[in-house]
Design a protein around this motif. Sequence first.
Motif, PDB file in Angstrom:
ATOM      1  N   GLU A  37       1.782  85.298  36.855  1.00 22.56           N
ATOM      2  CA  GLU A  37       0.371  84.934  36.679  1.00 22.56           C
ATOM      3  C   GLU A  37       0.185  84.091  35.416  1.00 22.56           C
ATOM      4  O   GLU A  37       0.806  84.344  34.386  1.00 22.56           O
ATOM      5  N   TYR A  38      -0.688  83.087  35.529  1.00 19.65           N
ATOM      6  CA  TYR A  38      -1.035  82.235  34.387  1.00 19.65           C
ATOM      7  C   TYR A  38      -2.549  82.160  34.259  1.00 19.65           C
ATOM      8  O   TYR A  38      -3.255  81.961  35.260  1.00 19.65           O
ATOM      9  N   LEU A  39      -3.041  82.318  33.055  1.00 20.89           N
ATOM     10  CA  LEU A  39      -4.460  82.127  32.786  1.00 20.89           C
ATOM     11  C   LEU A  39      -4.706  80.631  32.615  1.00 20.89           C
ATOM     12  O   LEU A  39      -4.004  79.963  31.842  1.00 20.89           O
ATOM     13  N   ASP A  40      -5.684  80.101  33.336  1.00 16.10           N
ATOM     14  CA  ASP A  40      -5.885  78.659  33.410  1.00 16.10           C
ATOM     15  C   ASP A  40      -6.986  78.205  32.464  1.00 16.10           C
ATOM     16  O   ASP A  40      -8.171  78.387  32.744  1.00 16.10           O
ATOM     17  N   PHE A  41      -6.581  77.600  31.344  1.00 19.21           N
ATOM     18  CA  PHE A  41      -7.527  76.983  30.416  1.00 19.21           C
ATOM     19  C   PHE A  41      -7.437  75.451  30.530  1.00 19.21           C
ATOM     20  O   PHE A  41      -7.641  74.722  29.569  1.00 19.21           O
ATOM     21  N   PHE A  42      -7.144  74.996  31.745  1.00 20.43           N
ATOM     22  CA  PHE A  42      -7.041  73.575  32.074  1.00 20.43           C
ATOM     23  C   PHE A  42      -8.114  73.197  33.101  1.00 20.43           C
ATOM     24  O   PHE A  42      -8.782  72.174  32.986  1.00 20.43           O
ATOM     25  N   ALA A  43      -8.261  74.062  34.112  1.00 24.38           N
ATOM     26  CA  ALA A  43      -9.322  73.935  35.124  1.00 24.38           C
ATOM     27  C   ALA A  43      -9.338  72.564  35.796  1.00 24.38           C
ATOM     28  O   ALA A  43     -10.385  71.926  35.910  1.00 24.38           O
ATOM     29  N   GLY A  44      -8.164  72.117  36.222  1.00 17.99           N
ATOM     30  CA  GLY A  44      -8.103  70.852  36.945  1.00 17.99           C
ATOM     31  C   GLY A  44      -8.636  69.683  36.160  1.00 17.99           C
ATOM     32  O   GLY A  44      -9.255  68.777  36.715  1.00 17.99           O
TER      33      GLY A  44
END
Length: 418
Positions: A37-44
Motif C-alpha cells: 500500500e502507498y499513500l498518494d500525495f500526488f493525486a494524478g
Amino acid sequence: MNVFETTESEVRSYCRSWPVVFDRAVGAHMYDESGREYLDFFAGAGALNYGHNNPVLKQAVVDYMMADRVTHSLDMNTVAKREFLETFRDIALAPRDLDYKIMFPGPAGANAVEAALKLARKITGRQSVINFTNAFHGMTLGALSVTGNSMKRGGAGIPLVHATPMPYDNYLDGKVEDFLWFERLLGDSGSGLNEPAAVIVETVQGEGGINVARAEWLRGLADLCKRHGMLLIVDDVQMGCGRTGPFFSFEQAGIVPDIVCLSKSIGGMGMPLALTLLRPELDVWEPGEHNGTFRGINPAFVASTAALREYWTDDTLEKGTLAKGEQIGRVLDDLAEAHGLKAKGRGLARGLQFADGDTAGAVCRAAFERGLLMETAGPEGEVAKLMPPLTVTEDEVEQGLSVVTEAVHAVLGKEKNA
C-alpha cells in the motif's frame, strides 16, 4: 518490469521515480501488484481531487455505461452534456456571479490553453502573449511558448515565438515594485514589446515550484490588463476544482478573468475533460473553427456532474481543504525552520523547497521507500510537492506528514536545534 523498459518509450518519467507496477487504487491509497500500500500525495498531478475510484462518481459512470448510453459524441447534443452544462452553470458559475460561455476544446489542459491563446489572438488581432517566469501551461507548441521550463521548451525543436515572459510575483524577492518593468515596456514605443493580445497566469504555479501569487498582485495584474486592453487568461488546470480551497483559485483575489482554462479534476475521477470558459462577448468562433475528436467524452460529463452535485452545493469540501492545508503547512513550517528550508503553498497544494533538486529528489525517494507518493517541482526539481486528494482524511494527512518528516530527517539528519 521488462516490457516497460523494452517496449515503452524512453520518454516515460513518473514510473522511473516509482519503480513498481500499480494494480489497484482507492481514495488516497494505491496498491502495487504485490499488495503493498502507498499513500498518494500526488493525486494524478491534480487530476484526482476526489480520490481514486470515488464510489459516488464511479457508480454514476458505471450506471451510465451499463445502460448503453452515448460514450463518444464529438460536439453533438447529448443528455449527459446537457446535464453537465446545467449543473456547472447552476453550481459553479451562478453562485459566484460568473457569466461564462463553456467551450469544450479537447480532452486535456493543453487543449484548453491552446484554445484560449487562439481566441485571444482572434479577438484582438494581436499576436504577442505575456507569460510569467516558471510558468507551465502544457506540452503542445502554443502552450510551450508560454511555458518557462527550458528543458520542456527545448523539446519543441523549433523557435517558440510570440510570447514574452515577465517576472512572476516575488520573482525579484520584493525588491522591485509590482509590474514596474512590464508597465514600462507597455508604455514605451521604443521597448520592442509587441502589443500583447493577452496575459496568461497561474494563481499558484504548481509545476513551477508551488509559487503563490498574492491576491493584491493578481488584482494589480487584472487592472493592468484592463488599462492596456489585454485579455486576462487564468490557467486553473491544476489549481482549479478546489485545490486551493474555493472552486476557482482566483476567487480569493476577487478578480474575474476574461478566459479560464480548466481540466484535470473537472473530469471527476481522472477522466479526460477540458473546458475553456470565456465571457459571452468573446465568443466569436465560427462553427468548427476550433474542434477535436475527443471534445465530447460523455462518461467524463457524467463523472463531473456527479462531483459537482456531491461536493460543491455547500462549502464543506472547501473548509476541509483549507483546514487540512493548514495542517500540512504547520508541519512544513516546522521542518523549514529546523533545516533552513522554505515552506510554500496554499490549500492542498504545498511544497518544501530544498537547496537543490538532488536533495528534494532524495527526500521523495525516501518517502516512496516508506510508502508515500510525492513528486518534485520547480525549475531544478528543488521543491518536494505535496498534493493529496481533497477527500483525504485528517488521519491520512497526519500519516503522510509523519512519512515526510521521516524522509527529510533521513536525508538531512535530525533537526539542527535538536
